[in-house]
Design an enzyme around this catalytic site. Structure first.
Site, PDB file in Angstrom:
ATOM      1  N   CYS A 273       0.795  -1.243   0.000  1.00 57.62           N
ATOM      2  CA  CYS A 273       0.000   0.000   0.000  1.00 57.62           C
ATOM      3  C   CYS A 273       0.819   1.280   0.000  1.00 57.62           C
ATOM      4  CB  CYS A 273      -0.943  -0.011   1.190  1.00 57.62           C
ATOM      5  SG  CYS A 273      -1.990  -1.459   1.203  1.00 57.62           S
TER       6      CYS A 273
HETATM    7  C1  UGA Z   1      -1.536   0.458   5.501  1.00 54.68           C
HETATM    8  C2  UGA Z   1      -2.387   1.392   6.379  1.00 54.68           C
HETATM    9  O1  UGA Z   1      -1.904   1.377   7.720  1.00 54.68           O
HETATM   10  C3  UGA Z   1      -3.861   0.962   6.371  1.00 54.68           C
HETATM   11  O2  UGA Z   1      -4.633   1.900   7.109  1.00 54.68           O
HETATM   12  C4  UGA Z   1      -4.359   0.924   4.915  1.00 54.68           C
HETATM   13  O3  UGA Z   1      -5.687   0.456   4.843  1.00 54.68           O
HETATM   14  C5  UGA Z   1      -3.470  -0.027   4.111  1.00 54.68           C
HETATM   15  O4  UGA Z   1      -2.089   0.422   4.185  1.00 54.68           O
HETATM   16  C6  UGA Z   1      -3.959   0.001   2.688  1.00 54.68           C
HETATM   17  O5  UGA Z   1      -3.868   1.045   2.038  1.00 54.68           O
HETATM   18  O6  UGA Z   1      -4.549  -0.999   2.233  1.00 54.68           O
HETATM   19  P1  UGA Z   1      -0.464  -1.986   5.849  1.00 54.68           P
HETATM   20  O7  UGA Z   1       0.350  -1.653   4.644  1.00 54.68           O
HETATM   21  O8  UGA Z   1      -1.173  -3.284   5.910  1.00 54.68           O
HETATM   22  O9  UGA Z   1      -1.594  -0.840   6.091  1.00 54.68           O
HETATM   23  O10 UGA Z   1       0.494  -1.978   7.131  1.00 54.68           O
HETATM   24  P2  UGA Z   1       1.038  -0.881   8.158  1.00 54.68           P
HETATM   25  O11 UGA Z   1       0.852  -1.399   9.511  1.00 54.68           O
HETATM   26  O12 UGA Z   1       0.510   0.463   7.867  1.00 54.68           O
HETATM   27  O13 UGA Z   1       2.618  -0.908   7.854  1.00 54.68           O
HETATM   28  C7  UGA Z   1       3.143  -0.434   6.623  1.00 54.68           C
HETATM   29  C8  UGA Z   1       4.656  -0.388   6.692  1.00 54.68           C
HETATM   30  O14 UGA Z   1       5.087   0.660   7.558  1.00 54.68           O
HETATM   31  C9  UGA Z   1       5.318  -1.664   7.219  1.00 54.68           C
HETATM   32  O15 UGA Z   1       6.439  -1.980   6.425  1.00 54.68           O
HETATM   33  C10 UGA Z   1       5.749  -1.304   8.623  1.00 54.68           C
HETATM   34  O16 UGA Z   1       6.880  -2.022   9.052  1.00 54.68           O
HETATM   35  C11 UGA Z   1       6.064   0.174   8.463  1.00 54.68           C
HETATM   36  N1  UGA Z   1       5.977   0.941   9.723  1.00 54.68           N
HETATM   37  C12 UGA Z   1       4.772   1.094  10.334  1.00 54.68           C
HETATM   38  C13 UGA Z   1       7.114   1.527  10.250  1.00 54.68           C
HETATM   39  O17 UGA Z   1       8.230   1.413   9.699  1.00 54.68           O
HETATM   40  N2  UGA Z   1       7.008   2.258  11.406  1.00 54.68           N
HETATM   41  C14 UGA Z   1       5.818   2.429  12.034  1.00 54.68           C
HETATM   42  O18 UGA Z   1       5.793   3.118  13.079  1.00 54.68           O
HETATM   43  C15 UGA Z   1       4.678   1.817  11.494  1.00 54.68           C
END
Ligand code: UGA
Length: 444
Positions: A273
């Site tokens: 995403c």
């Molecule tokens: C993300 C959004 O959080 C959702 O709200 C949205 O619906 C989704 O994309 C989408 O567009 O379908 P997702 O990609 O499943 O969800 O996962 P996240 O938990 O957001 O993590 C995304 C990335 O950011 C991961 O690689 C994670 O490791 C990284 N991340 C997250 C960080 O490096 N630091 C953080 O503090 C949080």
């Protein structure tokens, strides 16, 4: 079959989570997907991807007959509201690839041509601003011979679920966004959501279609910005003796205006995403004559962040040629087997380029990783095995089982006990005295 209220076109993360969210609340849902292999698995109660709670829900829905699988035409003819959740990937230039959703709009239109009653179409797929109104609506109208607002209604209701907690997120959203073509469409969707969530109904915002489309991109872009921001601060901390970005984030997060979530510094964001949506939003902005400078910077920070792990590794080993590197975690985040745009890919390719030998372990992503790295790396079946004989370990994905590893697990099993914590899961005080330890955003 008996006509149902809801159908869902597309059975990826969003489609299947939406469908199973409804079935878990007692609705019967018709799902449709052109991918025959995927459909076969779903009918057998096997989730096509790793998502623990959803797997259980699928088994229940199949067993109780709450989930039916039909082709697109039958799905439309046998339901009154259709959620469209097909993929909208990136084109090679980063702009959105609308081929699947356009095809779905044409098929829905063809089916509507045969239908006498009103039907509501709800776009759940992430689409760039104005796509619903200017691209999808005309396709449905042309194929159905009906006018939007008369023969059928149209809404755009973005999805905010996260992989790894998909079902929980569908059942407990912070907010519900309803972009509506007209009041009738919005009223029907709001009534469905109010019935579905009952007393648990969260804030509902009703707005125009393009605003709803932008809310989705703005949300993902903002979260990505938070991550690139804290990673920028992490890189400053790392060159500041005594500084620790984890405590900086804690100190910042207590300010209600900032908030503590999405301030985990590390190797950057990956997944299906954020990278794709950032690129699509940038490409869209450029087509309307605006250069989104902030978003370029968010992307640039994220491009170089995974390589920080290798920099830290080299600060101990100098030359990586012939060195055994253990990689803990391959998936783009814990609790998923998704490898799309995972930072592990960039890291492993660079390690191989520099002549290192890579051994990797992940609790569930190895089958997907094999199709990316083939026989260029060794796939190991446990964390401890992976550490055996390694010259350095890079912690890439913060699975819970890695959080339970103790300093002795590294010192006893590795050739040289060198640990790079790419996700800040280890307590520097416990680990740094016992081995060579470096962590992102930790000043030396
Ligand atoms: C993300 C959004 O959080 C959702 O709200 C949205 O619906 C989704 O994309 C989408 O567009 O379908 P997702 O990609 O499943 O969800 O996962 P996240 O938990 O957001 O993590 C995304 C990335 O950011 C991961 O690689 C994670 O490791 C990284 N991340 C997250 C960080 O490096 N630091 C953080 O503090 C949080």
């Amino acid at each position: 079959m008996k006509p149902q209220l809801i159908s869902v076109i597309g059975t990826g993360y969003v489609g299947l989570s939406t469908a199973l969210g409804f079935t878990s609340n007692g609705y019967t849902v018709i799902a449709s997907d052109p991918d025959k292999e995927k459909i076969k698995k779903i009918q057998e109660g096997i989730l096509p991807f790793h998502e623990p709670k959803l797997q259980k829900q699928l088994e229940i829905a199949v067993k109780t007959g709450k989930l039916h699988v039909l082709n697109c035409e039958e799905a439309i003819l046998n339901s009154r509201i259709t959620f469209v959740a097909v993929g909208t990937p990136s084109q090679p230039d980063g702009s959105i690839d609308l081929q699947y959703i356009k095809k779905a709009a044409c098929e829905i239109g063809d089916a509507l041509k045969q239908k006498k009653t009103y039907h509501l179409i709800v776009i759940k797929s992430t689409v760039t601003p104005t796509t619903t109104e200017n691209t999808l609506k005309p396709l449905v109208e042309a194929h159905s011979g009906k006018h939007c607002g008369e023969g059928f209604g149209l809404c755009m209701s973005p999805e905010f679920l996260r992989e790894g907690s998909a079902l929980q997120d569908v059942l407990n959203p912070d907010r519900i966004i309803i972009g509506e073509y007209d009041k009738k469409s919005g009223d029907i969707l709001e009534a469905l959501f109010r019935d579905f969530y009952s007393e648990n109904t969260r804030s509902i915002i009703r707005t125009k279609l393009p605003t709803a489309e932008i809310i989705k991109y703005a949300s993902n872009a903002f979260l990505a910005t938070k991550i690139s921001f804290i990673n920028t601060i992490a890189n400053i901390c790392e060159k500041t003796p005594g500084a620790d970005v984890t405590i900086v984030a804690e100190g910042m997060g207590l300010d209600k205006r900032i908030g503590s979530l999405f301030l985990n510094a590390g190797l950057g964001y990956g997944g299906s995403c954020f990278p794709k949506d950032l690129k699509a939003l940038i490409a869209y902005s450029e087509t309307i004559g605006y250069k989104p400078e902030l978003l370029y910077a968010v992307e640039n920070v994220n491009k170089t962040q995974p390589l920080k792990a290798i920099e830290l590794c080299k600060s101990f080993l100098k030359d990586l040629k012939g060195k055994n590197i253990a990689i803990l975690g391959l998936a783009f985040k814990p609790n998923t087997d998704d490898m799309r745009d995972a930072v592990s890919i960039q890291i492993i390719h660079q390690l191989l380029k520099e002549g290192a030998k890579v051994a990797a372990y992940d609790p569930v992503a190895i089958p997907n990783a094999k199709s990316i790295f083939r026989d260029r790396i060794d796939y190991i079946t446990s964390a401890i095995q992976c550490l055996m004989n390694a010259d350095c370990c890079l912690l890439v994905t913060e699975w819970d089982e890695f959080k339970r590893l103790k300093p002795e697990d590294f010192t006893k099993n590795m050739k040289r006990a060198i640990l790079i914590d790419g996700r800040r899961i280890y307590d520097p005080e416990k680990f740094s005295g016992k081995m060579k330890f470096a962590a992102l955003g930790l000043g030396k």
